[in-house]
Design a protein around this motif. Structure first.
Motif, short mmCIF file in Angstrom:
data_model
loop_
_atom_site.label_atom_id
_atom_site.label_comp_id
_atom_site.label_asym_id
_atom_site.label_seq_id
_atom_site.Cartn_x
_atom_site.Cartn_y
_atom_site.Cartn_z
N SER A 101 -2.54 8.47 69.39
CA SER A 101 -2.57 7.74 70.67
C SER A 101 -2.42 6.25 70.44
CB SER A 101 -3.91 8.03 71.37
OG SER A 101 -4.09 7.16 72.46
N ALA A 136 -3.30 -4.06 85.63
CA ALA A 136 -3.04 -3.78 84.21
C ALA A 136 -1.73 -3.00 84.01
CB ALA A 136 -4.22 -3.00 83.63
N ASN A 182 -7.63 9.68 84.80
CA ASN A 182 -6.35 8.99 84.63
C ASN A 182 -5.71 8.67 85.98
OD1 ASN A 182 -5.98 11.12 81.84
ND2 ASN A 182 -6.31 8.92 81.71
N LEU A 183 -4.86 7.65 85.95
CA LEU A 183 -4.30 7.10 87.19
C LEU A 183 -3.45 8.10 87.96
CD1 LEU A 183 -3.78 4.63 89.04
CD2 LEU A 183 -1.81 4.09 87.59
N ASP A 235 -10.97 -1.24 79.57
CA ASP A 235 -9.52 -1.23 79.81
C ASP A 235 -8.85 -2.42 79.14
OD1 ASP A 235 -9.30 1.09 81.18
OD2 ASP A 235 -9.26 0.20 83.16
N ASN A 272 1.26 6.45 77.69
CA ASN A 272 0.56 7.17 78.77
C ASN A 272 1.37 8.35 79.30
OD1 ASN A 272 -0.86 4.58 78.48
ND2 ASN A 272 -1.98 5.30 80.28
N TYR A 280 4.22 4.25 80.79
CA TYR A 280 4.07 5.62 81.29
C TYR A 280 5.28 6.45 80.89
CZ TYR A 280 0.31 3.57 84.10
OH TYR A 280 -0.83 2.92 84.50
N THR A 304 -4.03 4.21 71.73
CA THR A 304 -5.38 3.65 71.82
C THR A 304 -5.83 3.10 70.47
OG1 THR A 304 -7.45 4.10 72.98
CG2 THR A 304 -6.78 5.70 71.32
N LYS A 351 -10.41 14.70 74.86
CA LYS A 351 -9.60 13.48 75.02
C LYS A 351 -10.06 12.56 76.15
CE LYS A 351 -6.52 15.02 78.49
NZ LYS A 351 -5.31 14.63 79.18
N PHE A 406 -5.15 11.01 89.72
CA PHE A 406 -5.99 10.50 90.83
C PHE A 406 -5.10 10.13 92.01
CE2 PHE A 406 -10.49 9.43 91.51
CZ PHE A 406 -10.39 8.99 92.83
N LEU A 409 -7.84 5.92 96.39
CA LEU A 409 -7.68 5.49 94.99
C LEU A 409 -8.34 4.12 94.82
CD1 LEU A 409 -6.22 5.57 92.13
CD2 LEU A 409 -4.44 4.18 93.23
N SER A 410 -9.14 3.97 93.79
CA SER A 410 -9.69 2.65 93.45
C SER A 410 -8.82 2.04 92.36
CB SER A 410 -11.12 2.79 92.92
OG SER A 410 -11.96 3.30 93.93
N VAL A 411 -8.30 0.85 92.63
CA VAL A 411 -7.51 0.15 91.62
C VAL A 411 -8.47 -0.71 90.82
CG1 VAL A 411 -5.70 -1.58 91.25
CG2 VAL A 411 -5.45 0.15 93.07
N PHE A 412 -8.57 -0.43 89.52
CA PHE A 412 -9.60 -1.08 88.70
C PHE A 412 -9.18 -2.50 88.31
CE2 PHE A 412 -11.81 2.62 89.01
CZ PHE A 412 -11.43 3.69 88.22
N VAL A 446 -11.89 9.53 77.34
CA VAL A 446 -12.42 8.33 76.69
C VAL A 446 -13.89 8.10 77.06
CG1 VAL A 446 -12.17 5.82 76.63
CG2 VAL A 446 -10.15 7.28 76.53
C1 WQD Z 1 -4.11 3.63 83.44
C2 WQD Z 1 -4.28 2.38 84.28
C3 WQD Z 1 -6.57 1.81 84.71
C4 WQD Z 1 -7.51 5.29 87.15
C5 WQD Z 1 -6.13 6.71 78.77
C6 WQD Z 1 -6.71 6.87 77.41
C7 WQD Z 1 -5.61 7.07 76.40
C8 WQD Z 1 -4.76 8.23 76.83
C9 WQD Z 1 -4.20 8.01 78.22
C10 WQD Z 1 -5.56 10.16 75.67
C11 WQD Z 1 -5.40 1.48 83.79
C12 WQD Z 1 -5.85 2.16 86.01
C13 WQD Z 1 -6.85 4.37 86.35
C14 WQD Z 1 -7.92 4.93 88.46
C15 WQD Z 1 -6.98 2.75 88.11
N1 WQD Z 1 -5.50 9.42 76.79
N2 WQD Z 1 -6.60 3.14 86.84
N3 WQD Z 1 -7.63 3.67 88.89
O1 WQD Z 1 -6.83 4.15 80.29
O2 WQD Z 1 -4.37 3.55 79.89
O3 WQD Z 1 -5.34 5.55 78.79
O4 WQD Z 1 -5.32 7.83 79.09
O5 WQD Z 1 -4.96 10.00 74.64
O6 WQD Z 1 -6.21 7.33 75.15
O7 WQD Z 1 -7.37 5.68 77.06
O8 WQD Z 1 -4.95 5.59 81.22
O9 WQD Z 1 -4.58 6.61 83.42
O10 WQD Z 1 -6.96 6.07 82.71
O11 WQD Z 1 -5.41 4.22 83.31
O12 WQD Z 1 -6.73 1.61 88.54
O13 WQD Z 1 -8.53 5.72 89.23
O14 WQD Z 1 -4.65 2.77 85.62
O15 WQD Z 1 -7.43 0.69 84.89
O16 WQD Z 1 -5.01 0.15 84.00
P1 WQD Z 1 -5.43 4.58 80.06
P2 WQD Z 1 -5.52 5.70 82.70
#
Ligand code: WQD
Length: 338
Positions: free
Chosen positions: A125, A229, A199-200, A298, A179, A233, A127, A85, A203, A215-218, A87
């Motif tokens: 998902s 973004a 995942n956020l 993203d 999420n 959740y 997604t 799982k 982390f 933590l890096s905010v993307f 991505v």
């Molecule tokens: C969430 C938000 C990031 C990490 C993914 C999969 C989805 C499902 C859930 C399996 C986004 C931001 C993240 C970090 C950040 N998995 N972020 N810093 O991408 O919405 O979904 O996980 O089914 O299929 O795509 O989840 O937790 O990765 O990101 O800023 O270190 O947090 O940019 O906006 P996502 P995520």
């Protein structure tokens, strides 16, 4: 009644096993332990007082799958979580994802046909919606070309199930998760990310505990209120419960067609910054973070319209994002004690 949970030692799978046992179901777990640990079995047993049956099987081994179904002819249904799982890993290793996520689904469905087993819950998902045209997202909104091989395996999986439900009398429900976050309030089971969390929330908790420096905010230049973004959740305990409700719908023959799809989210969107501020508030701590560039792939904003699940399943998320952030932190603290 006995239910097979594949991937039942994983994050969502383990919480679903607990919810099934709490509802009185007997559970047998298949897991290959590639992205989970055997200790999760103890966690489940400590929570419910019942040790689920467990068989270490890789569902890519067709002979092992056939043998399992010859030995378990009394199943009431299957909840299928076992899949890869991550991505971005799927972009690097597409064939591993197509083999692991699609072949195993086919082997399971073949055995269901052989043994006239009908009830199947599929872990899908949000997604599959890609970047939505409008929000909130309903189950009628279009499935968009997948943004990753992982997302494609979920789309293909749904299509395989749709065709099988027409041809073989399979009765299936796909749950499209938004999420999943948090941990069981007992802090006995939770998320166990492999290596550096993608995942956020994991982390965030690993940064707060000191396992990660920052933590890096993307990206904070998205067209959203605070520029970060937005996601929907959902507490993993609520998500687990939706699987029990869906399985009971099929067992009690309340399904209105042989293949139904439900969005499983809270119906509310939260931005990354809102998550960070909420995490700091509910856990009374300061998080070290910095804003960096956007992450490739993203989407800007995604949250669910959950009215169909509420109306048809009678299911609605009960826990808040804050509850999930509190439980995720308690779990991280428990892990640190180990
Ligand atoms: C969430 C938000 C990031 C990490 C993914 C999969 C989805 C499902 C859930 C399996 C986004 C931001 C993240 C970090 C950040 N998995 N972020 N810093 O991408 O919405 O979904 O996980 O089914 O299929 O795509 O989840 O937790 O990765 O990101 O800023 O270190 O947090 O940019 O906006 P996502 P995520």
């Amino acid at each position: 009644m006995k239910v097979l949970v594949t991937g039942g030692l994983g994050f969502i799978g383990s919480h679903t096993v607990v919810a099934l046992q709490n509802k009185g179901y007997e559970v047998v777990i298949i897991d290959n332990l590639s992205n989970s640990s055997i200790e999760v079995l103890d966690g489940i047993t400590k929570i419910t007082g019942i040790q689920p049956a467990f068989e270490k099987i890789d569902l890519r081994d067709k002979n092992k799958v056939v043998d399992f179904f010859n030995r378990h002819t009394d199943l009431a249904g299957i909840i299928h979580f076992a899949a890869s799982k991550a991505v971005n890993e799927s972009v690097q290793k597409p064939l591993l994802y197509y083999e692991n996520n699609i072949t195993t689904l086919i082997y399971l469905l073949q055995q269901m046909q052989v043994h006239a087993l009908q009830n199947f819950i599929f872990s899908s998902s949000c997604t599959v919606y890609g970047e939505p045209d409008k929000l909130p997202i309903t189950e009628k909104d279009p499935v968009k070309p997948a943004l990753s091989p992982y997302g494609n395996t979920k789309q293909i999986g749904e299509e395989i199930i749709r065709d099988s439900s027409k041809a073989y009398g399979l009765k299936a429900i796909a749950l499209r998760y938004f999420n999943p976050i948090g941990a069981h309030p007992s802090a006995l089971i939770g998320e166990l990310p492999n290596g550096v969390p993608q995942n956020l929330i994991p982390f965030i908790t690993q940064t707060a505990i000191g396992k990660r420096a920052q933590l890096s905010v993307f990206g904070d230049d998205y067209p959203t209120e605070d520029g970060t973004a937005i996601r929907d959740y959902i507490h993993v305990v609520d998500l687990a419960q939706s699987h029990v409700v869906a399985m009971e719908r099929l067992i009690q023959k309340k399904n209105k067609s042989n293949f139904e799809i439900f969005n499983i989210g809270t119906g509310r969107g939260s931005s990354v910054m809102e998550i960070i501020k909420a995490f700091e508030k509910v856990n009374n701590l300061k998080l070290n973070y910095k804003i960096v560039d956007r992450r490739e792939g993203d989407v800007v904003a995604v949250w669910a319209d959950t009215s169909f699940a509420e109306k048809e399943l009678g299911w609605k998320a009960q826990l808040s994002m804050e509850d999930a952030l509190r439980d995720a932190w308690q779990w991280e603290l428990k892990l640190a004690q180990k």
